[in-house]
Design a protein around this motif. Structure first.
Motif, PDB file in Angstrom:
ATOM      1  N   ARG A 132      25.707   3.900 -52.999  1.00  0.00           N
ATOM      2  CA  ARG A 132      25.995   5.153 -52.302  1.00  0.00           C
ATOM      3  C   ARG A 132      26.027   4.953 -50.783  1.00  0.00           C
ATOM      4  O   ARG A 132      26.316   5.872 -50.039  1.00  0.00           O
ATOM      5  CB  ARG A 132      24.950   6.213 -52.671  1.00  0.00           C
ATOM      6  N   ARG A 133      25.686   3.747 -50.361  1.00  0.00           N
ATOM      7  CA  ARG A 133      25.731   3.446 -48.932  1.00  0.00           C
ATOM      8  C   ARG A 133      26.838   2.425 -48.698  1.00  0.00           C
ATOM      9  O   ARG A 133      26.774   1.306 -49.187  1.00  0.00           O
ATOM     10  CB  ARG A 133      24.388   2.880 -48.469  1.00  0.00           C
ATOM     11  N   TYR A 134      27.851   2.829 -47.962  1.00  0.00           N
ATOM     12  CA  TYR A 134      28.986   1.939 -47.752  1.00  0.00           C
ATOM     13  C   TYR A 134      28.802   1.176 -46.448  1.00  0.00           C
ATOM     14  O   TYR A 134      28.559   1.771 -45.403  1.00  0.00           O
ATOM     15  CB  TYR A 134      30.283   2.745 -47.737  1.00  0.00           C
ATOM     16  N   PRO A 135      28.928  -0.153 -46.520  1.00  0.00           N
ATOM     17  CA  PRO A 135      28.759  -0.932 -45.304  1.00  0.00           C
ATOM     18  C   PRO A 135      29.983  -0.796 -44.408  1.00  0.00           C
ATOM     19  O   PRO A 135      31.095  -0.583 -44.891  1.00  0.00           O
ATOM     20  CB  PRO A 135      28.637  -2.365 -45.819  1.00  0.00           C
ATOM     21  N   ARG A 136      29.757  -0.887 -43.118  1.00  0.00           N
ATOM     22  CA  ARG A 136      30.892  -0.908 -42.212  1.00  0.00           C
ATOM     23  C   ARG A 136      31.545  -2.272 -42.340  1.00  0.00           C
ATOM     24  O   ARG A 136      30.887  -3.298 -42.214  1.00  0.00           O
ATOM     25  CB  ARG A 136      30.445  -0.665 -40.776  1.00  0.00           C
ATOM     26  N   ASP A 151      37.973   2.679 -53.120  1.00  0.00           N
ATOM     27  CA  ASP A 151      36.974   1.940 -53.887  1.00  0.00           C
ATOM     28  C   ASP A 151      35.681   2.739 -54.006  1.00  0.00           C
ATOM     29  O   ASP A 151      34.604   2.197 -54.043  1.00  0.00           O
ATOM     30  CB  ASP A 151      36.698   0.572 -53.265  1.00  0.00           C
ATOM     31  N   GLY A 152      35.845   4.031 -54.040  1.00  0.00           N
ATOM     32  CA  GLY A 152      34.692   4.908 -54.132  1.00  0.00           C
ATOM     33  C   GLY A 152      33.771   4.565 -55.280  1.00  0.00           C
ATOM     34  O   GLY A 152      32.683   4.054 -55.067  1.00  0.00           O
ATOM     35  N   GLN A 153      34.209   4.829 -56.479  1.00  0.00           N
ATOM     36  CA  GLN A 153      33.327   4.539 -57.611  1.00  0.00           C
ATOM     37  C   GLN A 153      33.371   3.048 -57.912  1.00  0.00           C
ATOM     38  O   GLN A 153      34.265   2.563 -58.587  1.00  0.00           O
ATOM     39  CB  GLN A 153      33.735   5.344 -58.852  1.00  0.00           C
ATOM     40  N   ALA A 177      25.218  20.278 -37.326  1.00  0.00           N
ATOM     41  CA  ALA A 177      24.601  18.952 -37.375  1.00  0.00           C
ATOM     42  C   ALA A 177      25.027  18.200 -38.638  1.00  0.00           C
ATOM     43  O   ALA A 177      25.283  16.995 -38.603  1.00  0.00           O
ATOM     44  CB  ALA A 177      23.086  19.078 -37.323  1.00  0.00           C
ATOM     45  N   GLU A 178      25.118  18.939 -39.758  1.00  0.00           N
ATOM     46  CA  GLU A 178      25.531  18.309 -41.015  1.00  0.00           C
ATOM     47  C   GLU A 178      26.969  17.819 -40.925  1.00  0.00           C
ATOM     48  O   GLU A 178      27.301  16.724 -41.378  1.00  0.00           O
ATOM     49  CB  GLU A 178      25.400  19.301 -42.177  1.00  0.00           C
ATOM     50  N   LEU A 179      27.823  18.641 -40.361  1.00  0.00           N
ATOM     51  CA  LEU A 179      29.225  18.241 -40.253  1.00  0.00           C
ATOM     52  C   LEU A 179      29.361  17.012 -39.345  1.00  0.00           C
ATOM     53  O   LEU A 179      30.119  16.091 -39.638  1.00  0.00           O
ATOM     54  CB  LEU A 179      30.082  19.401 -39.719  1.00  0.00           C
ATOM     55  N   GLU A 180      28.595  17.002 -38.274  1.00  0.00           N
ATOM     56  CA  GLU A 180      28.632  15.840 -37.381  1.00  0.00           C
ATOM     57  C   GLU A 180      28.187  14.574 -38.114  1.00  0.00           C
ATOM     58  O   GLU A 180      28.819  13.524 -38.010  1.00  0.00           O
ATOM     59  CB  GLU A 180      27.729  16.080 -36.161  1.00  0.00           C
ATOM     60  N   ALA A 181      27.101  14.688 -38.862  1.00  0.00           N
ATOM     61  CA  ALA A 181      26.594  13.526 -39.588  1.00  0.00           C
ATOM     62  C   ALA A 181      27.595  13.063 -40.641  1.00  0.00           C
ATOM     63  O   ALA A 181      27.827  11.863 -40.819  1.00  0.00           O
ATOM     64  CB  ALA A 181      25.256  13.856 -40.237  1.00  0.00           C
ATOM     65  N   ALA A 182      28.218  14.021 -41.336  1.00  0.00           N
ATOM     66  CA  ALA A 182      29.204  13.672 -42.351  1.00  0.00           C
ATOM     67  C   ALA A 182      30.393  12.965 -41.704  1.00  0.00           C
ATOM     68  O   ALA A 182      30.928  11.986 -42.240  1.00  0.00           O
ATOM     69  CB  ALA A 182      29.660  14.928 -43.100  1.00  0.00           C
ATOM     70  N   LEU A 183      30.796  13.449 -40.527  1.00  0.00           N
ATOM     71  CA  LEU A 183      31.893  12.803 -39.806  1.00  0.00           C
ATOM     72  C   LEU A 183      31.509  11.381 -39.392  1.00  0.00           C
ATOM     73  O   LEU A 183      32.320  10.462 -39.459  1.00  0.00           O
ATOM     74  CB  LEU A 183      32.257  13.629 -38.565  1.00  0.00           C
ATOM     75  N   GLU A 184      30.260  11.215 -38.988  1.00  0.00           N
ATOM     76  CA  GLU A 184      29.797   9.873 -38.613  1.00  0.00           C
ATOM     77  C   GLU A 184      29.922   8.899 -39.791  1.00  0.00           C
ATOM     78  O   GLU A 184      30.373   7.767 -39.625  1.00  0.00           O
ATOM     79  CB  GLU A 184      28.340   9.926 -38.136  1.00  0.00           C
ATOM     80  N   SER A 185      29.512   9.356 -40.973  1.00  0.00           N
ATOM     81  CA  SER A 185      29.609   8.500 -42.157  1.00  0.00           C
ATOM     82  C   SER A 185      31.047   8.067 -42.404  1.00  0.00           C
ATOM     83  O   SER A 185      31.342   6.898 -42.638  1.00  0.00           O
ATOM     84  CB  SER A 185      29.086   9.241 -43.399  1.00  0.00           C
ATOM     85  N   TYR A 219      31.912  12.294 -49.449  1.00  0.00           N
ATOM     86  CA  TYR A 219      33.013  12.396 -48.486  1.00  0.00           C
ATOM     87  C   TYR A 219      33.611  11.023 -48.202  1.00  0.00           C
ATOM     88  O   TYR A 219      34.824  10.869 -48.079  1.00  0.00           O
ATOM     89  CB  TYR A 219      32.522  13.044 -47.191  1.00  0.00           C
ATOM     90  N   VAL A 220      32.728  10.031 -48.107  1.00  0.00           N
ATOM     91  CA  VAL A 220      33.210   8.670 -47.872  1.00  0.00           C
ATOM     92  C   VAL A 220      34.121   8.251 -49.022  1.00  0.00           C
ATOM     93  O   VAL A 220      35.171   7.651 -48.822  1.00  0.00           O
ATOM     94  CB  VAL A 220      32.021   7.698 -47.739  1.00  0.00           C
ATOM     95  N   GLU A 221      33.710   8.625 -50.224  1.00  0.00           N
ATOM     96  CA  GLU A 221      34.480   8.218 -51.396  1.00  0.00           C
ATOM     97  C   GLU A 221      35.843   8.908 -51.457  1.00  0.00           C
ATOM     98  O   GLU A 221      36.771   8.409 -52.079  1.00  0.00           O
ATOM     99  CB  GLU A 221      33.669   8.494 -52.667  1.00  0.00           C
ATOM    100  N   LYS A 222      35.950  10.051 -50.827  1.00  0.00           N
ATOM    101  CA  LYS A 222      37.257  10.710 -50.786  1.00  0.00           C
ATOM    102  C   LYS A 222      38.251   9.896 -49.971  1.00  0.00           C
ATOM    103  O   LYS A 222      39.448   9.934 -50.228  1.00  0.00           O
ATOM    104  CB  LYS A 222      37.118  12.101 -50.151  1.00  0.00           C
ATOM    105  N   LEU A 223      37.743   9.215 -48.972  1.00  0.00           N
ATOM    106  CA  LEU A 223      38.629   8.438 -48.096  1.00  0.00           C
ATOM    107  C   LEU A 223      38.834   7.013 -48.591  1.00  0.00           C
ATOM    108  O   LEU A 223      39.839   6.390 -48.310  1.00  0.00           O
ATOM    109  CB  LEU A 223      38.064   8.403 -46.676  1.00  0.00           C
TER     110      LEU A 223
END
Lengths: 306, 205, 205
Positions: free
Chosen positions: A169-173, C108-110, B30-38, C101-105
């Motif tokens: 669930r943690r994606y590396p950069r 290789d999400g799952q 703050a949540e949206l900012e953090a999600a954008l960071e990810s 959200y990361v997986e949407k982009l």
């Protein structure tokens, strides 16, 4: 190994555990549930299906044993081993033709120990009367220890699965470099040999396996242990002694090999056979020591091995 | 005795995982900012406000405002991460003043070795060339855009025209690739094992 | 709040341009943190404290302390960026609660998970390494040739010589294995001794 005398060994009065390493005492209630005499009662069989336990997938004999024990909602104890012997044998028989011999061997070794224990009516509190008892106790302890060992790694494997799940669930950069730095990279290195490179390619191309092994083929083939017993009885009487390889040379299916093996154990219980196996995993030599015209002991194979 | 007694390791993410059940509340700034960071952390090429707005189910206006606010905050605080809009989208860049350290690190060879993902992608191209990006992605089961860009930049693969059916760009390995593997021609690549499914095989890494 | 920013915001803005000329003053904690952020942005595999210490000309101890402080700050502030020590170094990861959200982009999400056979085999190797194939097979009660081959090809285990008694190949787990499980070192694994039976004879099997 000398001739066994299964009749001599009656279930003893419960006595304190023998030389086995100290472990958790099996619960009394469980012991009552699994009284071997009860299970051997033919009335228990017949219409009531023996495949009460349906397993979906297992990885080897220890996994099967653990799953069977768990299906009986027992703790992992020597008593539990006793309880699941029949189920275990049933699985081997049913799976027989689906396995290659390589896979079957370990199951057979464990089945043999389980059957030895059962044949000897050796309860966990088994009284030690002679060297044979001692050998059997050692075999039991070793089997039990290996089972516990496997369970430990299986638990760790489950933890690994959880860790992996969290890590996923943690994606590396890992992104392409900003254009400004692109010229700075030193010469690229692959860091692998051509052989390793090919191995990596093979691993990527390999079709993904189905997640579970289908057990739909269970119950399909049935082989009569009794028939195999009769075949072997004739051959052994004629030849005096044969190796296990010779005895199974004409078997086409793994299941037949399994049936012959089980049949040998049956004949062994009749005390008409002796086994010689000088080395672990070495050639097994089977000697006929019974009377040539000894009456054929009738047995109900379902009762004993179902 | 029957308890799985594996000690629970210290896993702070366990607690966080529970939060995911309900999902982050993106109406919170703050949540949206953090999600954008990810998301910005893993994108390879600049991402437009419209795309990001779709990913988060937020208005383009709000996402744009949020990105601008984040960018200003990073700059004000002197963060080493620089969020900038360049071309048609947003991306994380290293802040200029720390470029010398980045250059030193790169010259030291931190990125000299190929990553696992790059090696696997290279393997697919080597044994299937010429091959399109879509085909590679299908074999590896993952998005390979960033990796392909890296492999091209490193000179290990190159484009050789387009697939007549799909119009996709075709890739092949280069002389440099052979050189790095110590081979004189593609014919020297070891044959790969028969492609039989194995029950024991593990899935894609 | 979600800011991967330096703690001290009192960096004199007007001085910044001049500082670039002379280079950042890394004896300042905030500057070192920012410089680390820049560098962490470009690495594509975990970077060890030693390497980072060399790049910045700082002591390993100070760099390690700084990284730990940064990691804690990101977590406390709820940043979408997660700084973790995994395998043999530090790397930026997306925070797990934003995985959807990361997986949407990312296609290789799952990502595929390791099979049970692979996990069990890895478990034995992780705790018994270096260990031979025969020993692993004895523990699992099944042939492990196929799964070992695949794990080697996947880079999760590697060969390290042969057993002096049996001549069998010895295997150990790799850094990639630690990364895959999100572990920083084998020492993070829970002790297995309490789970194991105390029978020496098992090893003779």
């Amino acid at each position: 190994m000398t001739t066994p005398d299964a009749t001599r060994r009656e279930p003893a009065e419960p006595v304190p555990p023998g030389p086995a390493p100290a472990r958790t005492e099996p619960a009394r209630t469980e012991q009552a549930q699994v009284d071997p005499a009860q299970r051997a009662d033919p009335a228990d069989h017949g219409t009531s299906g023996r495949f009460k336990v349906k397993l979906t997938n297992f990885e080897g004999p220890f996994d099967l044993l653990l799953q069977l024990i768990s299906a009986h909602t027992l703790d992992v104890t020597e008593v539990a081993l006793h309880t699941v012997t029949d189920d275990f044998i049933a699985y081997i028989r049913a799976m027989g033709d689906a396995w290659d011999l390589d896979e079957t061997t370990e199951f057979l070794v464990i089945a043999a120990t389980l059957l030895d224990l059962k044949a000897a009516r050796l309860l966990p509190q088994g009284d030690v009367e002679d060297e044979e008892d001692l050998a059997l106790l050692e075999a039991r302890d070793l089997l039990f220890a290996r089972l516990l060992q496997y369970r430990a790694y299986k638990q760790v494997a489950a933890l690994f699965g959880e860790l992996e799940k969290g890590a996923q669930r943690r994606y590396p950069r890992s992104v392409a470099l900003e254009p400004r730095y692109e010229g700075l990279l030193p010469e690229v290195m692959l860091g692998v040999t051509p052989k390793r490179f090919a191995d990596i390619a093979a691993a990527v191309f390999r079709p993904k396996p189905p997640r579970t092994v289908s057990l739909t083929h269970l119950h399909v083939a049935r082989v009569s242990v009794r028939d195999h017993v009769n075949v072997m009885r004739e051959r052994l009487i004629a030849a005096g002694q044969l190796t296990f390889s010779e005895l199974v040379a004409d078997c086409e299916e793994t299941l037949d090999v399994v049936a012959r093996f089980l049949g040998l154990l049956e004949l062994y219980r009749e005390t008409v056979l002796a086994f010689d196996q000088p080395d672990p995993l070495g050639e097994l030599v089977v000697r006929w020591i019974g009377d040539e015209d000894a009456p054929v002991v009738e047995f109900d194979e379902d009762e004993e091995y179902g | 005795m029957s308890e799985p007694v594996v000690a629970e390791p210290d896993l702070p993410e366990e607690a966080e995982a529970e939060v995911v059940e309900t999902g982050p509340d993106l109406s919170d700034d703050a949540e949206l900012e953090a999600a954008l960071e990810s998301v910005l952390l893993v994108i390879d090429s600049p991402a437009g406000e419209k795309l990001l707005a779709e990913v988060f189910g937020q208005s383009v206006k709000r996402v744009t405002q949020t990105l601008k606010r984040m960018s200003a905050r990073y700059t004000e605080s002197g963060s080493g991460i620089d969020l900038r809009r360049i071309g048609d989208g947003w991306r994380f860049y290293t802040r200029d003043r720390y470029a010398p350290y980045v250059e030193k690190l790169l010259l030291d060879g931190q990125r000299a070795k190929l990553t696992r993902a790059a090696l696997e992608t290279l393997a697919v191209i080597a044994y299937r060339q010429p091959v399109t990006r879509a085909r590679i992605a299908a074999v590896r089961g993952v998005n390979v855009d960033g990796v392909i860009r890296t492999l091209v930049a490193r000179g290990l693969i190159s484009e050789i025209g387009t697939d007549s059916d799909t119009g996709g760009i075709l890739y092949r390995t280069t002389e440099l690739f052979l050189e790095r593997l110590g081979l004189s021609s593609l014919a020297d690549l070891p044959p790969i094992a028969p492609l039989l499914p194995e029950v024991d095989a593990i899935d894609d890494v």
